[in-house]
Design an enzyme around this catalytic site. Structure first.
Site, PDB file in Angstrom:
ATOM      1  N   PRO A   1       6.187   0.016   1.786  1.00 36.34           N
ATOM      2  CA  PRO A   1       5.731   1.380   2.061  1.00 36.34           C
ATOM      3  C   PRO A   1       5.421   1.588   3.540  1.00 36.34           C
ATOM      4  CG  PRO A   1       4.718   0.553   0.056  1.00 36.34           C
ATOM      5  CD  PRO A   1       5.423  -0.619   0.679  1.00 36.34           C
ATOM      6  N   TYR A   2       4.887   0.582   4.197  1.00 37.71           N
ATOM      7  CA  TYR A   2       4.643   0.679   5.634  1.00 37.71           C
ATOM      8  C   TYR A   2       5.930   1.010   6.381  1.00 37.71           C
ATOM      9  CZ  TYR A   2       4.064  -0.935  10.445  1.00 37.71           C
ATOM     10  OH  TYR A   2       4.074  -1.025  11.819  1.00 37.71           O
TER      11      TYR A   2
END
Length: 316
Positions: free
Chosen positions: A148-149
């Site tokens: 997700p980063y």
């Protein structure tokens, strides 16, 4: 030159401010001083910078500050503020990453697009590539983030490109590959490795240690940012250290410099890719980027800085 640096109290941001001030520029540093890691470490960076008369500091969240007066007259904006870390970006924490990596970037671009600075430099990440299909990895390869980063950093990049194409904002997104050096975030591998070596603690390796990274010393990253800000280049470019090194080799280098340490192996964390390596041909031709600090010299500098901090703690 008047420069604005977001994330100025952080690891890379504080080094960038040092470099800009050394060149005689006026610098406004902005930082929300979030608790991603000890805010006291960030304030220590700020207090060092405040000793320089050409530096001013503004504490605050980019989503809440009135940005127009803050950015007025800025010739270059370096956007380094954001929520870092692959492993903590899963689950409910993703909302924080969207807020601090995507929404802040969009708000900053909105604030400058009507009267853009000479250059806006955005700190992206090699995490946008995920597990790349070829090495060294060039910018033309399709990004496939595995965390997700990485998704949020890619979204920030794409926002820069949208505002560049639509409104002519001269943006540069630099995909930074595994930055290390003095004042590195305490949760990062090399900071933990150096701390373990000097304090006789156990160092935990996620995976077998055979994973490779393109480790890039912080002063090289700063030179890339400074060079990109002064060039005519806009778009996306890699910034790497120039070599693909297994983590186990980095451990051996630290042991050679500081003595043996105990290593504990743990499972691979979700989102951690096996390998990274940057093709830096574009950044070399576009703004003269060339990494100068090799791994041994960089780790030696980290150890020296950590020894100084430990000595200060003992005196206190």
């Amino acid at each position: 030159m008047r420069a604005v640096v977001t994330g100025a109290a952080g690891f890379i941001g504080s080094h960038l401010c040092d470099r800009l001030l050394a060149e005689g520029h006026q610098v406004l540093g902005i930082d929300a001083l979030t608790d991603t890691y000890d805010p006291g470490l960030k304030m220590r960076n700020v207090e060092r910078l405040r000793l320089r008369p050409a530096f001013a500091f503004l504490g605050g969240d980019l989503l809440q500050l009135r940005l127009a007066p803050v950015l007025d007259g800025a010739e270059v904006v370096f956007h380094l503020a954001g929520q870092p870390g692959v492993r903590s970006s899963w689950g409910e924490e993703f909302a924080t990453y969207v807020e601090r990596n995507v929404l802040t970037t969009q708000r900053l671009l909105e604030a400058v697009h009507a009267d853009p600075p000479r250059k806006l430099v955005y700190a992206s990440s090699s995490s946008v590539y995920g597990q790349a299909q070829s090495y060294p990895t060039g910018e033309s390869l399709r990004p496939l983030p595995m965390s997700p980063y990485g998704v949020t950093k890619l979204a920030g990049e794409q926002l820069c490109e949208v505002y560049r194409e639509t409104f002519g904002v001269p943006t540069v997104a630099l995909r930074l590959f595994t930055v290390y050096g003095p004042r590195q975030r305490p949760d990062m591998a090399f900071a933990r490795l150096v701390r373990a070596a000097l304090r006789g603690e156990r160092f935990t390796v996620y995976g077998d240690g055979g994973q490779t990274r393109d480790f890039t010393f912080v002063s090289d990253v700063v030179e890339a940012m400074y060079g990109a800000s002064r060039s005519s280049f806009t778009g996306v470019a890699n910034v790497g250290g120039g070599s693909q090194v297994p983590l186990n080799h980095a451990i051996e280098v630290v042991q050679a410099l500081a003595g043996p340490l105990e290593v504990e192996r743990a499972g691979t964390a979700p989102g951690d890719v096996r390998d990274t390596a940057a093709d830096i041909t574009l950044s070399a031709s576009a703004f003269g980027y060339a990494p100068r600090v090799d791994l041994r010299a960089g780790l030696s500098a980290m150890l020296d800085e950590a020894r100084s901090r430990l000595a200060e703690e003992v005196r206190v």
